[in-house]
Every structure is written in structure tokens, then in C-alpha cells.
Design an enzyme around this catalytic site. Structure first.
Site, PDB file in Angstrom:
ATOM      1  N   HIS A 118      -1.432  49.320   9.780  1.00 10.73           N
ATOM      2  CA  HIS A 118      -0.689  48.143   9.308  1.00 10.73           C
ATOM      3  C   HIS A 118      -0.140  48.383   7.905  1.00 10.73           C
ATOM      4  O   HIS A 118      -0.585  49.290   7.206  1.00 10.73           O
ATOM      5  CB  HIS A 118      -1.587  46.899   9.278  1.00 10.73           C
ATOM      6  CG  HIS A 118      -1.801  46.289  10.629  1.00 10.73           C
ATOM      7  ND1 HIS A 118      -2.778  46.726  11.491  1.00 10.73           N
ATOM      8  CD2 HIS A 118      -1.133  45.295  11.279  1.00 10.73           C
ATOM      9  CE1 HIS A 118      -2.720  46.014  12.614  1.00 10.73           C
ATOM     10  NE2 HIS A 118      -1.719  45.132  12.513  1.00 10.73           N
ATOM     11  N   LYS A 174      -1.636  43.954   4.130  1.00 18.42           N
ATOM     12  CA  LYS A 174      -2.569  43.243   5.009  1.00 18.42           C
ATOM     13  C   LYS A 174      -3.921  43.035   4.337  1.00 18.42           C
ATOM     14  O   LYS A 174      -4.463  43.953   3.728  1.00 18.42           O
ATOM     15  CB  LYS A 174      -2.738  44.022   6.330  1.00 18.42           C
ATOM     16  CG  LYS A 174      -3.585  43.272   7.343  1.00 18.42           C
ATOM     17  CD  LYS A 174      -3.413  43.808   8.745  1.00 18.42           C
ATOM     18  CE  LYS A 174      -4.341  43.125   9.749  1.00 18.42           C
ATOM     19  NZ  LYS A 174      -4.124  41.676   9.839  1.00 18.42           N
TER      20      LYS A 174
END
Ligand SMILES: NC(=O)C1=CN([C@@H]2O[C@H](COP(=O)(O)OP(=O)(O)OC[C@H]3O[C@@H](n4cnc5c(N)ncnc54)[C@H](OP(=O)(O)O)[C@@H]3O)[C@@H](O)[C@H]2O)C=CC1
Ligand SMILES: O=C(O)C1=N[C@H](C(=O)O)C[C@H](O)C1
Length: 267
Positions: free
Chosen positions: A158, A162
């Protein structure tokens, strides 16, 4: 023509909130009637459509909870979830909840709320991700007892912004796979130092944080002599936003209860 579904976006100025606003504004069957943010947000008062890069919607970013809404679509932060659940419950509003990293107590609270309002809760609203979850379960079932043993590891990638790790999606992949592996499955998060040999009944999780990756999951099924890798990767956030809007439309005709994307997608 039927009246459009009135949607409030919770976390409307965030990466996901803006994509929900943008996609919803192009869909005549829904109408964004509220854009909710925290009471300290520097963009309070700004138009949600303009923030999302689409036409002006005359919907200002606000922290006050709206009254005239059919469904709330939430992409926010765990800290914002308690109020969101409480308000949906007290206003009798359906809730699509996409935020990950909630505590066990918050999940319990959500389950309690689902006794009185319909809720869709899923760590990934993406069709492709949910389909891959089903495939992962099928592969696990077929290979579970393969001679030589099966090792399953979950690698998620990700963007650097995040806040939670591993991703909610990785954890759900792990839970669904564990359902097929058996009760003694151990969930192992990363490895370091003299770990000893890998045990038979563990699922390993590895969280990679790089650049602007909008979400990618690889499930590795390793055997002696061969390997399968299931990879599902988003190239932008619209798969999640579209899934959340589809969930909102599906949810509006449902009785109170806790649903997930398998229900919405009839999988
Ligand atoms: N289920 C799914 O398909 C997906 C889930 N997600 C999850 O959605 C969540 C949001 O992701 P993303 O959009 O990238 O994150 P962002 O941080 O970009 O957005 C979150 C937004 O929520 C706002 N917020 C904070 N507190 C409140 C509050 N009290 N009330 C209302 N809004 C508030 C934040 O404001 P501020 O910046 O001021 O804190 C921010 O604008 C994450 O948990 C992520 O894991 C993401 C993609 C797909
Ligand atoms: O934070 C994100 O971006 C994402 N979060 C969700 C998760 O934690 O599973 C879903 C998606 O992978 C994007």
C-alpha cells in the site's frame, strides 16, 4: 423516474471520500446530500464536488451530522467510527463502513448497532478483491492436505500514507483461509531473527509501504516443487468507491443486520 438515493460521505475530504463523491456525482440514481468531516478540518465549508474535482454540488464539507440521508458511506479513521455508528443508529440510517483498523470493541459496537440498522462492513469494496478471496478459499481447500505440506503467506502493498498494518483486506484473506485450514491456524506477522523453521499451521503476513500504491494483495501458496500466487492489484481507488456505492444501493432495501460484500455481490 425514482428519487435518487441520498448519500452522506463520512471522511469526504480524504483520498477515498473524494472518489466516492466524484463517482456518485456522475450517477443519476444517487445524490450526495452531505459531506462529513472532523470538526477541525481546514477545508470545512468548501464544496465537496469542487474538492473531488467535479462540478460544484452545493454540498459544503461540514462536521454537523446531517438529518435527511438514506445511507452513510464511511471511509474515515478508527477514531471517527464511534460517533459515526452512534449517529447512524440514532438517525436510523443505513451504513456502509469501509474504514479498516477498528478495535475489537468497535467491531462489537458495530454488531450491536446492526440489530437496529442495516450495515455493510467490508475491508475491501472491490469486486476483484472479493472474487480473489473466494479463489483463495478454493485453493486452500484443494491443497490443504497436499503431500509435503502447504505454506500460505500474504503480502500486501500500500501507499506510504496508510495508517494501519497489515491491511484489513490481508486480515480478512487470512481469516477466510484459516476457516479452510482449521482451528489451530496461527497468524504470524513478519519474521526477524532466529525464528526457527516455519511451522505447518501458520499464515504469514507482510506489509509493504511504498509510494502511492492504492492497494495490492498477493497470496502465496507454496508447496515442495511448485507454487501458486494469487495477485490482485488496484491501479486507482475507483474500484473501492464504485463497490461502496453499489453496496449503498443494495443496502437500502434490506432489513437491519450485518452484511458484507459477499452478500452485496451475491458470491
Ligand atoms: N473497504 C475498502 O474498500 C477500503 C477501505 N479503505 C479504508 O478507508 C479509510 C480511509 O482511507 P483514505 O481515504 O485513504 O484515508 P484518508 O486519511 O485520506 O481519509 C480519511 C478522512 O477521514 C477524515 N476524518 C478524520 N476524523 C474524522 C471525523 N471525526 N469525522 C469525519 N471524518 C473524519 C480525515 O480527516 P483528517 O485528514 O483531518 O484526519 C480524512 O479526510 C482507511 O481506514 C482505509 O484503510 C481505503 C480504501 C478502500
Ligand atoms: O488504506 C488503503 O488505501 C486501503 N485500505 C483497505 C485495507 O486496509 O484493506 C483496502 C484497500 O486495500 C486500500
Amino acid at each position: 423516474m425514482t428519487t435518487p438515493l441520498k448519500i452522506a460521505v463520512h471522511g469526504a475530504a480524504g483520498r477515498m471520500g473524494r472518489r466516492v463523491v466524484a463517482l456518485a456525482s456522475a450517477d443519476p440514481s444517487v445524490e450526495v446530500t452531505a459531506a462529513i468531516e472532523n470538526d477541525q478540518h481546514e477545508l470545512l465549508g468548501a464544496d465537496a464536488g469542487e474538492l473531488a474535482g467535479v462540478d460544484t454540488l452545493d454540498v459544503p464539507l461540514a462536521s454537523k451530522w446531517p438529518t435527511d440521508v438514506d445511507v452513510v458511506i464511511d471511509f474515515s479513521l478508527p477514531d471517527a467510527i464511534d460517533r459515526c455508528i452512534e449517529k447512524c443508529e440514532s438517525h436510523d440510517t443505513a451504513l456502509v463502513i469501509a474504514t479498516t483498523g477498528m478495535t475489537d470493541a468497535q467491531v462489537e459496537r458495530l454488531r450491536d448497532a446492526s440489530a437496529s440498522i442495516p450495515v455493510v462492513w467490508a475491508p475491501s469494496m472491490s469486486l476483484a478483491v472479493n472474487l480473489t478471496m473466494k479463489l483463495a478459499q478454493q485453493i486452500t481447500e484443494k491443497l490443504r492436505d497436499v503431500p509435503g505440506g502447504l505454506d500460505i503467506e500474504i503480502i500486501e502493498r500500500h501507499h506510504r500514507f496508510k495508517a494501519d498494518a497489515p491491511s484489513g483486506t490481508a486480515l480478512k484473506f487470512g481469516d477466510l483461509i484459516a476457516e479452510k485450514l482449521g482451528d489451530d491456524t496461527k497468524h504470524v506477522h513478519g519474521r526477524e531473527g532466529h525464528t526457527g523453521q516455519r511451522t505447518r499451521n501458520e499464515i504469514g503476513y507482510h506489509a509493504v509501504r511504498v509510494g502511492d500504491n492504492p492497494g495490492e494483495h498477493t497470496i502465496v501458496f507454496g508447496m515442495l516443487g511448485e507454487r501458486i500466487e494469487l495477485n490482485v492489484a488496484a491501479s486507482n481507488r475507483d474500484c473501492y468507491a464504485a463497490g461502496a456505492i453499489a453496496a449503498a444501493k443494495w443496502l437500502i432495501d434490506r432489513p437491519a443486520g450485518m452484511y458484507d460484500m459477499f452478500d452485496v455481490l451475491e458470491m
